[in-house]
Scaffold this active site. Structure first.
Site: not given
Ligand code: F6R
Length: 623
Positions: A500, A618, A503, A519, A496, A80, A2, A106-107, A33
């Site tokens: 990163k 996203k 990406e 292997h 992960e 939010w 928020c 907010n919180g 935000r």
């Molecule tokens: C990696 C990333 C993507 C998401 C994937 C799933 O940094 O952001 O690999 O993790 O597209 O997205 P959600 O979590 O929104 O289902």
């Protein structure tokens, strides 16, 4: 997360426009935000106007008519949703029974249910589903019991457990806005003819750059010409008339002049959202932990009697699912498997009403994950969403929902939502272990305490590892490939880390179980080939040494993320991120941090924008 704005003017029209217009502009500066509803309240000596609605500012401006309203004192809010769906009624400001006290927040107020019950018993009527609404009613109650307005506010604030930034107008004191902060951010902006209160500096950067950052457990008020800050030094959780003990704060040395551009201000002074969100992880974890108890309580019995638990997710959310499946199995002895959402259809013929499917997705809109849930439901399985977005499609379509409370993530690469997912799944595994008595009391307490301390460890780890990540980035940016190896929980963290780097820095990075590297993958390793080893504790540490030796023998550049107490192993690596030793089971959300930072700084060194990696979105709503 928020957004809050509060403004008190020294005289009407001090900022040359109606106060409603000023509030609208400030709220627009907080739009980054993330929010689903918007509202404001404006007070003058004899009137109070409250307008609020679900929707975005530009969409609802016609209905709310910000510009038509003026006043001497006002608050605005972008919500939010966390408790209660996005709706006109749940939008802030929220009020007491007499509609003379307005609150924006907010919180998350953890103890709102018990406070609400007590207030209802005392005759208060609630309108919304929010946790926030207890605050105006508490103030009203203490005033009814004889306290003055400011003392009633302080007493109400002292009763709250959880995270909060609060801004409150009581129409009996129309020239003041009361505030209180615990964990959720709050800053004051000062100029000669007006004082501002906001969740973040960009809200008021068009009007002033003179700021004071409010600290945890501080309460006080702003007026048109004055700021009062007090430190809450004693809290009593009883609804009685004992005033909280507060000490006056001399804030003169805390006034700062900010020279950020408005764009920098939105990112909280960070050059990119990705870095800001990496730094927000302590808060994301603390907020997530603060609200899990109720949601998790509802699922313990259901999971415990299931034949197996399938955890599905895509990308980063799959990596969190992988951590969850190991922990459910290791700590709670629950048969659990992590499955990539888009691969779920190859397993679905065996899914039936004896299964539980946990679907992990920060956005709650990823189509592959939704399809997996729809099919699992059709086959009779119980479905549980783990998502960061309230009322998302995944939340609506699943039988039950557990929320992460990381706040909105703007950077395309997931960072803080990953740690929040991992922490939520760790909490679930520990709660199941307690419910099923699969761990000794000592072990359970040790893990629970470490989980509770994670926000502090994460915070110190960011400070401790950021300089090394920055310096190593120039070396990694010259490489074409990298391997990320780990064992046990070190594997999903490695996966992960590799994702990163791929990406945001566009460097080819692959992750393997360390024992698997010989292997096949080792065929590619030659002089200077970077190989990262994520070692969470002594179990995987001892086993991994032979894998490290194999890589070194081929000339690999070896880099470890490794606890400080495994110092006898440090010498095997060319570089190491030395980590605070925490129990292996709670290490993943801590040990991902150097990987996130390294990927970020490598992208920046190579001149890429880490917030908007090429070819990525996203939210992925196509199969
Ligand atoms: C990696 C990333 C993507 C998401 C994937 C799933 O940094 O952001 O690999 O993790 O597209 O997205 P959600 O979590 O929104 O289902």
């Amino acid at each position: 997360m928020c957004g809050i704005i509060g403004i008190v003017l020294r005289y009407q029209r001090a900022l040359s426009k109606p106060l409603g217009s000023v509030i609208k502009g400030c709220l627009k500066n907080l739009e980054y935000r993330g929010y689903d509803s918007v509202g404001f309240a404006l007070a003058s000596s004899n009137s109070l106007v409250i307008r609020k609605s679900k929707g975005k500012i530009d969409e609802v401006d016609v209905k709310l008519a910000f510009d038509d309203f003026d006043g001497i004192c006002g608050v605005g809010h972008t919500r939010w949703a966390t408790h209660g769906k996005p709706s006109d009624i749940n939008a802030h400001p929220l009020t007491d029974c007499s509609k003379r006290i307005v609150v924006v927040h907010n919180g998350i107020i953890e103890n709102y249910l018990e406070l609400k019950e007590e207030l209802i018993r005392r005759g208060h009527r609630f309108e919304s589903e929010t946790d926030t609404e207890v605050v105006p009613h508490l103030i009203e109650e203490f005033k009814k019991l004889g306290m003055n307005s400011y003392d009633a506010f302080k007493k109400a604030a002292s009763l709250l457990r959880g995270t909060y930034a609060l801004a409150v107008i009581d129409t009996d004191e129309p020239g003041r806005i009361y505030f209180a902060r615990n964990t959720s951010p709050l800053v004051i902006g000062i100029r000669d003819d007006a004082t501002f209160l906001a969740s973040d500096i960009p809200a008021f950067i068009d009007y002033t750059r003179k700021v004071i950052v409010i600290q945890d457990d501080e309460v006080g008020y702003i007026s048109g010409s004055d700021v009062r800050i007090e430190k809450l030094v004693s809290k009593s959780y009883e609804v009685d008339l004992t005033p909280p003990i507060c000490e006056l704060v001399d804030y003169s040395s805390r006034i700062r002049h900010i020279d950020w551009t408005p764009e920098m201000a939105k990112k909280g002074g960070y050059p990119h959202f990705m870095l800001k969100e990496i730094h927000e992880q302590p808060q994301a974890i603390a907020s997530t932990l603060s609200s899990l108890a109720n949601e998790v309580k509802d699922v313990l019995k259901l999971i415990s009697k299931a034949d197996r638990v399938l955890i599905v997710g895509a990308g980063t959310s799959y990596h969190a699912s992988f951590v969850g499946s190991i922990l459910l199995s290791e700590l709670a002895e629950v048969k659990s498997h992590a499955i990539i959402s888009s691969e779920m259809k190859w397993y679905s013929r065996s899914v039936d009403e004896c299964d539980v499917v946990i679907a992990v997705s920060q956005s709650g809109e990823t189509i592959d994950t939704l399809l997996a849930v729809r099919e699992a439901r059709r086959r009779g399985a119980l479905t549980i969403a783990l998502t960061n977005v309230i009322d998302s499609t995944l939340a609506r379509e699943s039988h039950l929902t557990i929320y992460t409370r990381a706040g909105p993530e703007v950077g395309v690469a997931a960072t803080k939502t990953f740690s929040a997912q991992v922490v939520a799944l760790t909490y679930l595994a520990l709660s199941l272990a307690e419910y099923r008595s699969t761990l000794s009391t000592n072990k359970l307490n040790e893990l629970k305490n470490s989980l509770r301390s994670l926000p502090d460890y994460v915070s110190s780890t960011i400070s401790a590892t950021e300089p090394r990540a920055r310096s190593l980035a120039s070396l990694i940016s010259s490489k074409q490939n990298a391997y990320y190896l780990g064992r046990g929980l070190g594997l999903p963290v490695s996966m992960e880390g590799a994702l990163k780097l791929k990406e945001v820095a566009y460097i080819h990075a692959e992750s393997y179980p360390a024992g698997e590297s010989k292997h096949g993958p080792i065929a590619l390793v030659d002089e200077g080939f970077p190989v990262f080893f994520t070692i969470l504790g002594s179990n995987d540490g001892e086993l991994i040494i032979s894998n490290v030796e194999e890589m070194k023998a081929r000339g690999a550049l070896t880099i470890a993320v490794i606890p400080s107490n495994l110092d006898r192993i440090h010498k095997y690596f060319n570089y190491a991120f030395i980590m605070h030793p925490v129990p292996y089971e709670v290490a993943p959300s801590l040990y991902i941090i150097p990987h996130q930072l390294l990927a970020y700084y490598t992208a920046v060194t190579l001149g890429y924008d880490p917030d908007k990696p090429r070819n990525l979105a996203k939210t992925v709503t196509v199969v």
